[in-house]
Design a protein around this motif. Structure first.
Motif, PDB file in Angstrom:
ATOM      1  N   PHE A   1      -4.947   9.828   0.518  1.00 44.42           N
ATOM      2  CA  PHE A   1      -5.389   8.852  -0.549  1.00 44.42           C
ATOM      3  C   PHE A   1      -4.518   7.608  -0.635  1.00 44.42           C
ATOM      4  CE2 PHE A   1      -2.163   8.569  -4.743  1.00 44.42           C
ATOM      5  CZ  PHE A   1      -3.398   7.727  -5.185  1.00 44.42           C
ATOM      6  N   ARG A   2      -4.471   6.605  -1.243  1.00 45.40           N
ATOM      7  CA  ARG A   2      -3.478   5.263  -1.124  1.00 45.40           C
ATOM      8  C   ARG A   2      -3.757   4.267  -2.213  1.00 45.40           C
ATOM      9  NH1 ARG A   2      -5.728   1.803   3.338  1.00 45.40           N
ATOM     10  NH2 ARG A   2      -7.817   0.562   2.652  1.00 45.40           N
ATOM     11  N   VAL A   3      -3.292   3.564  -2.585  1.00 43.04           N
ATOM     12  CA  VAL A   3      -3.100   2.942  -3.721  1.00 43.04           C
ATOM     13  C   VAL A   3      -3.069   1.836  -3.624  1.00 43.04           C
ATOM     14  CG1 VAL A   3      -2.093   2.043  -6.251  1.00 43.04           C
ATOM     15  CG2 VAL A   3      -2.360   4.473  -5.768  1.00 43.04           C
ATOM     16  N   SER A   4      -2.685   0.543  -3.461  1.00 43.45           N
ATOM     17  CA  SER A   4      -3.133  -0.798  -2.901  1.00 43.45           C
ATOM     18  C   SER A   4      -2.881  -1.721  -4.579  1.00 43.45           C
ATOM     19  CB  SER A   4      -3.879  -1.986  -2.848  1.00 43.45           C
ATOM     20  OG  SER A   4      -4.824  -1.193  -0.892  1.00 43.45           O
ATOM     21  N   LEU A   5      -1.318  -2.777  -4.448  1.00 47.20           N
ATOM     22  CA  LEU A   5      -1.163  -3.012  -5.404  1.00 47.20           C
ATOM     23  C   LEU A   5      -0.607  -4.571  -4.568  1.00 47.20           C
ATOM     24  CD1 LEU A   5       1.774  -0.666  -6.598  1.00 47.20           C
ATOM     25  CD2 LEU A   5      -0.416  -0.798  -7.643  1.00 47.20           C
TER      26      LEU A   5
ATOM     27  N   GLU B   1       6.627  -1.638 -11.362  1.00 46.70           N
ATOM     28  CA  GLU B   1       5.525  -0.756 -11.016  1.00 46.70           C
ATOM     29  C   GLU B   1       5.115  -0.590  -9.079  1.00 46.70           C
ATOM     30  OE1 GLU B   1       1.922  -0.536 -12.230  1.00 46.70           O
ATOM     31  OE2 GLU B   1       3.533  -0.794 -13.507  1.00 46.70           O
ATOM     32  N   ASN B   2       5.452  -1.087  -8.724  1.00 43.68           N
ATOM     33  CA  ASN B   2       5.854  -0.808  -7.294  1.00 43.68           C
ATOM     34  C   ASN B   2       6.787   0.854  -7.323  1.00 43.68           C
ATOM     35  OD1 ASN B   2       5.188  -0.988  -4.826  1.00 43.68           O
ATOM     36  ND2 ASN B   2       7.277  -2.023  -4.573  1.00 43.68           N
ATOM     37  N   ARG B   3       7.838   1.205  -8.042  1.00 46.51           N
ATOM     38  CA  ARG B   3       7.937   2.472  -7.838  1.00 46.51           C
ATOM     39  C   ARG B   3       7.347   3.620  -8.228  1.00 46.51           C
ATOM     40  NH1 ARG B   3      10.737   5.660  -4.921  1.00 46.51           N
ATOM     41  NH2 ARG B   3      11.630   7.610  -5.912  1.00 46.51           N
ATOM     42  N   ARG B   4       6.779   3.021  -9.367  1.00 49.80           N
ATOM     43  CA  ARG B   4       5.661   3.815 -10.178  1.00 49.80           C
ATOM     44  C   ARG B   4       4.579   4.360  -9.669  1.00 49.80           C
ATOM     45  NH1 ARG B   4       1.383   4.446 -14.505  1.00 49.80           N
ATOM     46  NH2 ARG B   4       0.755   1.556 -13.869  1.00 49.80           N
ATOM     47  N   TRP B   5       3.717   3.408  -8.997  1.00 52.22           N
ATOM     48  CA  TRP B   5       3.207   3.770  -8.209  1.00 52.22           C
ATOM     49  C   TRP B   5       3.271   4.951  -6.680  1.00 52.22           C
ATOM     50  CZ3 TRP B   5      -2.311   4.589  -9.967  1.00 52.22           C
ATOM     51  CH2 TRP B   5      -2.534   3.868 -10.804  1.00 52.22           C
ATOM     52  N   GLN B   6       4.374   4.238  -6.330  1.00 53.79           N
ATOM     53  CA  GLN B   6       4.362   4.953  -4.821  1.00 53.79           C
ATOM     54  C   GLN B   6       4.689   6.391  -5.172  1.00 53.79           C
ATOM     55  OE1 GLN B   6       8.804   3.953  -3.511  1.00 53.79           O
ATOM     56  NE2 GLN B   6       7.873   4.663  -1.620  1.00 53.79           N
ATOM     57  N   GLU B   7       5.570   6.866  -6.950  1.00 57.22           N
ATOM     58  CA  GLU B   7       5.650   8.378  -6.925  1.00 57.22           C
ATOM     59  C   GLU B   7       4.466   8.743  -7.856  1.00 57.22           C
ATOM     60  OE1 GLU B   7       8.413   7.812 -10.734  1.00 57.22           O
ATOM     61  OE2 GLU B   7      10.031   7.692  -8.827  1.00 57.22           O
TER      62      GLU B   7
ATOM     63  N   VAL C   1       1.411  -1.262  -0.024  1.00 60.77           N
ATOM     64  CA  VAL C   1      -0.135   0.012   0.582  1.00 60.77           C
ATOM     65  C   VAL C   1       1.178   0.904   0.051  1.00 60.77           C
ATOM     66  CG1 VAL C   1      -1.666   1.259   1.486  1.00 60.77           C
ATOM     67  CG2 VAL C   1      -1.901  -0.989   1.708  1.00 60.77           C
ATOM     68  N   HIS C   2       0.898   2.356  -0.984  1.00 64.46           N
ATOM     69  CA  HIS C   2       1.339   3.224  -0.920  1.00 64.46           C
ATOM     70  C   HIS C   2       0.620   5.038  -0.663  1.00 64.46           C
ATOM     71  CE1 HIS C   2       4.646   1.293  -2.510  1.00 64.46           C
ATOM     72  NE2 HIS C   2       3.979   1.207  -3.475  1.00 64.46           N
ATOM     73  N   ARG C   3       0.959   5.436   0.188  1.00 64.46           N
ATOM     74  CA  ARG C   3       0.017   6.002   0.062  1.00 64.46           C
ATOM     75  C   ARG C   3       0.769   7.933   0.452  1.00 64.46           C
ATOM     76  NH1 ARG C   3      -0.874   2.194   4.367  1.00 64.46           N
ATOM     77  NH2 ARG C   3      -2.764   2.255   5.095  1.00 64.46           N
ATOM     78  N   CYS C   4      -0.379   8.421   0.677  1.00 64.47           N
ATOM     79  CA  CYS C   4       0.044  10.614   0.492  1.00 64.47           C
ATOM     80  C   CYS C   4       0.685  10.355   1.952  1.00 64.47           C
ATOM     81  CB  CYS C   4      -1.367  11.028   0.343  1.00 64.47           C
ATOM     82  SG  CYS C   4      -0.262  12.725  -0.012  1.00 64.47           S
ATOM     83  N   THR C   5       1.649  11.075   1.618  1.00 63.20           N
ATOM     84  CA  THR C   5       2.676  11.883   3.085  1.00 63.20           C
ATOM     85  C   THR C   5       1.956  12.751   3.432  1.00 63.20           C
ATOM     86  OG1 THR C   5       3.865  12.503   1.190  1.00 63.20           O
ATOM     87  CG2 THR C   5       5.230  10.405   2.407  1.00 63.20           C
ATOM     88  N   ARG C   6       0.760  13.541   2.696  1.00 62.07           N
ATOM     89  CA  ARG C   6       0.147  14.581   3.268  1.00 62.07           C
ATOM     90  C   ARG C   6      -0.373  14.039   4.594  1.00 62.07           C
ATOM     91  NH1 ARG C   6      -2.655  19.476  -0.566  1.00 62.07           N
ATOM     92  NH2 ARG C   6      -1.925  21.252   0.611  1.00 62.07           N
ATOM     93  N   PRO C   7      -0.154  15.475   5.591  1.00 65.61           N
ATOM     94  CA  PRO C   7      -1.580  15.055   6.652  1.00 65.61           C
ATOM     95  C   PRO C   7      -2.586  15.329   6.031  1.00 65.61           C
ATOM     96  CG  PRO C   7       0.874  16.541   8.053  1.00 65.61           C
ATOM     97  CD  PRO C   7       0.608  16.359   6.139  1.00 65.61           C
TER      98      PRO C   7
END
Length: 101
Positions: free
Chosen positions: A74-78, A85-91, A64-70
């Motif tokens: 927003f989150r993306v689950s892979l 692909e993991n790095r692309r969604w992290q960005e 799971v990649h989440r937005c770092t803003r408090p």
């Protein structure tokens, strides 16, 4: 390799769930529980154990990649993504447009 491991874990979880359901059925049979009720209990236990273990396996293989803003949700689950692909969604998660309220 990840697919093989995932299939092995899934098969192991199904076998483990069946073994637990059978063990419960054997114990209930000792108390003279009718066959129809015994079958219903064993099948429901197998379904419950399998569902739990499949969810644990799914959670274990998900990133799971989440937005770092408090305050941003927003989150993306892979699942089963390669490193590119993991790095692309992290960005994408780090740079998505933020909502303004």
């Amino acid at each position: 390799m990840k697919d093989t491991r995932h299939h092995a874990l899934t098969a192991g979880a199904a076998a483990f769930s069946a073994a637990l359901a059978i063990a419960i059925g054997v114990r209930l049979h000792g108390y003279g529980v009718p066959l129809a009720l015994l079958l219903a209990c064993c099948l429901s236990c197998a379904a419950s154990f399998s569902s739990l273990l499949f969810r644990v396996i799914g959670a274990w293989s998900t990133t799971v990649h989440r937005c770092t803003r408090p305050g941003c949700d927003f989150r993306v689950s892979l699942t089963h993504a390669d490193s590119a692909e993991n790095r692309r969604w992290q960005e994408i998660a780090a740079q998505h447009p933020h909502r303004t309220h």
